[in-house]
Design an enzyme around this catalytic site. Structure first.
Site, PDB file in Angstrom:
ATOM      1  N   HIS A  31       0.838  -1.198   0.000  1.00  0.00           N
ATOM      2  CA  HIS A  31       0.000   0.000   0.000  1.00  0.00           C
ATOM      3  C   HIS A  31       0.874   1.250   0.000  1.00  0.00           C
ATOM      4  O   HIS A  31       1.213   1.781   1.069  1.00  0.00           O
ATOM      5  CB  HIS A  31      -0.886   0.003   1.238  1.00  0.00           C
ATOM      6  CG  HIS A  31      -1.815  -1.172   1.331  1.00  0.00           C
ATOM      7  ND1 HIS A  31      -1.379  -2.442   1.634  1.00  0.00           N
ATOM      8  CD2 HIS A  31      -3.153  -1.258   1.140  1.00  0.00           C
ATOM      9  CE1 HIS A  31      -2.424  -3.270   1.630  1.00  0.00           C
ATOM     10  NE2 HIS A  31      -3.509  -2.580   1.339  1.00  0.00           N
ATOM     11  N   HIS A 264      -3.822   3.376  -3.364  1.00  0.00           N
ATOM     12  CA  HIS A 264      -4.046   2.917  -1.985  1.00  0.00           C
ATOM     13  C   HIS A 264      -3.395   1.565  -1.724  1.00  0.00           C
ATOM     14  O   HIS A 264      -2.645   1.415  -0.755  1.00  0.00           O
ATOM     15  CB  HIS A 264      -5.547   2.825  -1.662  1.00  0.00           C
ATOM     16  CG  HIS A 264      -5.822   1.876  -0.530  1.00  0.00           C
ATOM     17  ND1 HIS A 264      -5.697   2.247   0.789  1.00  0.00           N
ATOM     18  CD2 HIS A 264      -6.143   0.555  -0.516  1.00  0.00           C
ATOM     19  CE1 HIS A 264      -5.948   1.202   1.561  1.00  0.00           C
ATOM     20  NE2 HIS A 264      -6.224   0.164   0.804  1.00  0.00           N
ATOM     21  N   GLU A 411     -18.028  -2.104  24.412  1.00  0.00           N
ATOM     22  CA  GLU A 411     -17.297  -3.376  24.437  1.00  0.00           C
ATOM     23  C   GLU A 411     -16.155  -3.417  23.420  1.00  0.00           C
ATOM     24  O   GLU A 411     -15.081  -3.954  23.703  1.00  0.00           O
ATOM     25  CB  GLU A 411     -18.241  -4.555  24.168  1.00  0.00           C
ATOM     26  CG  GLU A 411     -19.265  -4.813  25.261  1.00  0.00           C
ATOM     27  CD  GLU A 411     -20.529  -3.987  25.074  1.00  0.00           C
ATOM     28  OE1 GLU A 411     -20.586  -3.173  24.128  1.00  0.00           O
ATOM     29  OE2 GLU A 411     -21.470  -4.148  25.869  1.00  0.00           O
ATOM     30  N   HIS A 473     -30.101 -12.287  24.522  1.00  0.00           N
ATOM     31  CA  HIS A 473     -29.102 -12.301  25.593  1.00  0.00           C
ATOM     32  C   HIS A 473     -28.617 -13.707  25.920  1.00  0.00           C
ATOM     33  O   HIS A 473     -27.896 -13.901  26.888  1.00  0.00           O
ATOM     34  CB  HIS A 473     -29.680 -11.654  26.852  1.00  0.00           C
ATOM     35  CG  HIS A 473     -29.753 -10.161  26.773  1.00  0.00           C
ATOM     36  ND1 HIS A 473     -30.284  -9.499  25.685  1.00  0.00           N
ATOM     37  CD2 HIS A 473     -29.343  -9.187  27.632  1.00  0.00           C
ATOM     38  CE1 HIS A 473     -30.207  -8.193  25.886  1.00  0.00           C
ATOM     39  NE2 HIS A 473     -29.632  -7.984  27.053  1.00  0.00           N
TER      40      HIS A 473
HETATM   41  C1  LIG Z   1     -11.738  -3.481  10.050  1.00  0.00           C
HETATM   42  C2  LIG Z   1     -11.180  -3.365   8.679  1.00  0.00           C
HETATM   43  N1  LIG Z   1     -12.038  -3.294   7.643  1.00  0.00           N
HETATM   44  C3  LIG Z   1     -11.565  -3.236   6.384  1.00  0.00           C
HETATM   45  C4  LIG Z   1     -10.230  -3.241   6.136  1.00  0.00           C
HETATM   46  C5  LIG Z   1      -9.702  -3.257   4.718  1.00  0.00           C
HETATM   47  N2  LIG Z   1      -9.102  -1.930   4.433  1.00  0.00           N
HETATM   48  C6  LIG Z   1      -7.791  -1.748   4.463  1.00  0.00           C
HETATM   49  S1  LIG Z   1      -7.370  -0.142   4.264  1.00  0.00           S
HETATM   50  C7  LIG Z   1      -8.987   0.308   4.087  1.00  0.00           C
HETATM   51  C8  LIG Z   1      -9.401   1.730   3.970  1.00  0.00           C
HETATM   52  C9  LIG Z   1      -8.413   2.583   3.379  1.00  0.00           C
HETATM   53  O1  LIG Z   1      -8.661   3.901   3.675  1.00  0.00           O
HETATM   54  P1  LIG Z   1      -7.685   4.704   4.625  1.00  0.00           P
HETATM   55  O2  LIG Z   1      -7.752   4.169   5.967  1.00  0.00           O
HETATM   56  O3  LIG Z   1      -8.037   6.129   4.441  1.00  0.00           O
HETATM   57  O4  LIG Z   1      -6.259   4.420   4.051  1.00  0.00           O
HETATM   58  P2  LIG Z   1      -5.599   5.082   2.748  1.00  0.00           P
HETATM   59  O5  LIG Z   1      -6.396   4.640   1.557  1.00  0.00           O
HETATM   60  O6  LIG Z   1      -5.678   6.524   2.948  1.00  0.00           O
HETATM   61  O7  LIG Z   1      -4.246   4.501   2.725  1.00  0.00           O
HETATM   62  C10 LIG Z   1      -9.803  -0.798   4.181  1.00  0.00           C
HETATM   63  C11 LIG Z   1     -11.276  -0.728   4.048  1.00  0.00           C
HETATM   64  C12 LIG Z   1      -9.382  -3.313   7.240  1.00  0.00           C
HETATM   65  N3  LIG Z   1      -8.055  -3.341   7.105  1.00  0.00           N
HETATM   66  N4  LIG Z   1      -9.875  -3.345   8.497  1.00  0.00           N
END
Ligand SMILES: Cc1ncc(C[n+]2csc(CCOP(=O)(O)OP(=O)(O)O)c2C)c(N)n1
Ligand SMILES: [Mg+2]
Length: 674
Positions: A31, A264, A411, A473
């Site tokens: 990334h 990304h 939680e 529950h």
């Molecule tokens: C709980 C969770 N859901 C989904 C993902 C998959 N995922 C990885 S990065 C991302 C989002 C990327 O957006 P951002 O946090 O803004 O990172 P950027 O693109 O700016 O590097 C997702 C949905 C994850 N790592 N964790």
């Protein structure tokens, strides 16, 4: 705190950027976007503020740095390499490869300098709150002088995804409430996530949200290193509130894919990398680190060493002037437990009948006396989960000296904060809620297991015997669902002695989280043979009542509240000429890990086996065999008094005995199982 000459600083930042880009290109996976966009802020935080000694990465007084957006791991590895914390260029060159120390997302314990395992977005954010809380709690225990040993900060780099995840809202709310001024969070606001612009899914003003949560919020251009420096400096000055710096940045900074989701989560590709190098004036040689950049980091390491040595001198002076407090600190830092912890805990409750949640509450009181590091709390359920340490106060904004934590109805964050407390040390945290709501904590429970942290999850109301509150529950699949998590010890004790042993297991085992599944309803104290050694229970299962070998018709295996049911059913069966052995199995995982001989002695192959547990049945097949009988519940529960449910769902001794008798008879006639 020292600012670099701007030109040299830019070279340092570009070094990080291109080390990350090159690692990702070589791996053909990773990334680059956030790594490139957040490099400026990350460099400023590390170089200008972060206090670490690369020679002693585990120095307790160090600042912590969390990359909550763990997908930008290449940036963290570039920092760790540059800072001399123990990753070589060859580690960067084996990014994301088999057995490398640079896996896809940061993993604590594997890579020096990585403070938590991040990647599931939002978790790192909440871990940091736990670390900040632990530092404050420790400081409060050491008095005004000792407190100076706990002034380190928790820096975190968080991304849009972290900010969108609900867990960060929960954790931020608690951090604001507790006034954790030792948190300095940088929000890499590049306004891009995987599907495109954050405009697709988010329109609030995040900064104002954090202001409303009680944070000190600043907004900066994330590519203006001086502005970032000034903001972090102000954040470090702020003592009463956690700090949040909205750092506006460009994902994929300098590349042709800048400001698009295209950078990304995949390598830029050779053409785009070449263009980026031209745009930023960077040499073509991959994994290039200019000598003057290395020198910058060497000077940084010297500063860290000096700070660590000074901290150690302060610690020595403190130990000399406050031997009692220092001894307390030491007692907390070494996980040394009394040798007879298990016996002490057993003695605290032995012979008592009661709900296992209530017995656990009693064990907690004794454990708190014996284990000074024990702290805990619940998600607003302490009166039900019995998790309060009675003689101790609360850890609250005004005073962090207490041992009881109030997480509020949060939680998700509670579990991740507990992980953060355990990661920071020296505390041994436990957290409580109803078993059915373990689903709200599952990601953090999984990470506790993966990170091998000794967090104890006290999960009460462990079956449909909850009664009137009804199926929402009443856990059904939860026990097995938790047993499926690798490295998680799931205990479902049947009475006082088993509760005490389960707690002893949780406290004696350093690298493993434990779940204690506890009953709401009263349970009898079990009779055990004279001379019974409670340590046998640590093997996960043991014979409670035996029948002469070769004589047994059936083995009944029960867990928790169903052990006394199994005993009663065995009694009825005996009256009908069926000889039943009874096994209590409070920890399936521990039993499966026992040696073959022991397992065979508890569950002899030739004796038909019945498992009884108020939950889903199918996974028990691995223990009772395809032809074994499992008495459980494979539907959701019902809202009704517990005794009605016992009748309706077939959990009376009569009903259980009748089912077993019928099943054995069918087996004998060849119509059913053997
Ligand atoms: C709980 C969770 N859901 C989904 C993902 C998959 N995922 C990885 S990065 C991302 C989002 C990327 O957006 P951002 O946090 O803004 O990172 P950027 O693109 O700016 O590097 C997702 C949905 C994850 N790592 N964790
Ligand atoms: Mg983003």
């Amino acid at each position: 705190m020292s600012r670099l000459d701007p030109e040299l600083r830019e070279r340092c930042i570009n070094t990080l950027r291109f080390l990350a880009v090159d690692a990702i290109e070589k791996a053909r996976s990773g990334h680059p976007g956030m790594a490139m966009g957040a490099a400026t802020a990350a460099f400023v935080v590390w170089h200008d503020f972060l206090c670490l000694d690369p020679a002693r990465p585990d120095w307790p007084g160090r600042d912590r740095f969390i990359l909550s957006g763990g997908h930008a791991s290449a940036l963290l590895y570039a920092l760790i390499h540059s800072a001399g914390l123990g990753l070589g260029i060859e580690d960067l060159q084996s990014f994301r490869q088999w057995h490398s120390r640079t896996p896809g997302h940061p993993e604590v314990g594997l890579t020096p300098g990585v403070e938590t395992t991040s990647g599931p977005l939002g978790q790192g954010f909440a871990n940091g709150v736990g670390m900040g809380l632990a530092a404050r709690m420790l400081g409060a225990r050491l008095g005004p002088e000792g407190e100076a040993l706990c002034r380190h900060r928790i820096f975190a780099l968080v991304s849009d995804g972290d900010i969108q995840e609900g867990i960060s809202h929960e954790a931020a709310s608690l951090a604001g409430h507790l006034g954790l001024g030792n948190l300095v969070y940088i929000y890499d606001s590049n306004r891009i996530t995987i599907e495109g612009s954050t405009d697709l899914s988010m329109s609030e003003d995040v900064g104002r949200r954090f202001e409303a949560l009680g944070w000190f919020v600043q907004r900066v251009d994330g590519h203006d290193a001086d502005a970032v420096h000034d903001a972090v400096a102000r954040a470090c000055e702020e003592k009463a509130r956690p700090s949040f710096i909205v750092s506006s940045s460009h994902i994929g900074y300098g590349s042709p894919k800048q400001d698009t989701a295209a950078c990304h989560g995949e390598p830029l590709g050779p053409a785009a990398v070449a263009e980026t190098r031209r745009a930023l004036g960077w040499p073509a040689e991959p994994f290039f680190v200019p000598e003057e950049v290395r020198a910058v980091w060497r000077r940084w390491a010297e500063r860290g060493r000096g700070a660590r040595e000074q901290w150690e001198r302060t610690a020595e002076r403190f130990a000399a002037s406050h031997p009692e407090l220092a001894a307390r600190l030491l007692a907390m830092q070494s996980p040394e437990l009394p040798d007879d912890l298990l016996a002490e805990l057993v003695a605290a409750v032995e012979g008592k009948a009661g709900a296992t949640r209530a017995l656990s509450g009693k064990v907690i009181q004794r454990a708190a006396e014996l284990v000074p590091a024990l702290v805990g709390g619940s998600a607003d359920l302490a009166p039900s989960t019995k998790t309060r340490i009675d003689r101790e106060g609360d850890a609250a904004a005004a005073s962090m000296g207490g041992r009881n934590l109030h997480f509020g109805v949060r939680e998700h964050a509670m579990a991740a904060i507990a992980n953060g407390i355990a990661l920071h040390g020296p505390f041994r945290p436990y957290v409580g809620t109803f078993l059915v709501f373990s689903d709200y904590m599952r990601p953090a429970i999984r990470l506790a297991a993966f990170m091998e942290r000794p967090v104890t999850f006290v999960l009460t109301h462990d079956s449909f015997f909850v009664g009137e509150d009804g199926p929402t529950h009443q856990p059904v699949e939860h026990l097995w669902s938790l047993r499926l998590v690798p490295g998680l010890a799931v205990w479902r004790p049947a009475d006082a002695v088993e509760v005490a042993v389960a707690w002893a297991a949780a406290l004696e085992t350093d690298g493993k989280p434990h779940v204690l599944a506890l009953s709401r309803q009263e349970l009898p104290a079990l009779a055990r043979p004279a001379g019974f050694d409670p340590r046998v229970i640590l093997r996960g299962a043991y014979v409670l009542s035996e029948v002469d070998r070769g004589e047994a018709d059936v083995t009944l295996v029960g867990t928790g509240s169903e052990v006394s049911l199994a005993i009663d059913a065995a009694g009825l069966l005996a009256g009908r000429g069926v000889r039943a052995r009874v096994v209590s199995m409070p920890c399936v995982g521990a039993f499966l890990a026992a040696d073959d001989g022991y397992r065979e002695s508890v569950l002899p192959r030739e004796v038909p086996t019945v498992a009884i547990e108020a939950g889903v049945t199918e996974p028990w097949r691995s223990l009772v065999g395809r032809r074994g009988l499992v008495i459980g519940l494979d539907t959701f529960g019902f809202s009704a008094p517990a005794e009605t449910l016992r009748q309706k769902l077939g959990f009376t001794p009569d009903q259980v005995a009748a089912r077993i008798e019928g099943w054995l008879a069918a087996a004998r006639s060849g119509a059913g199982p053997t």
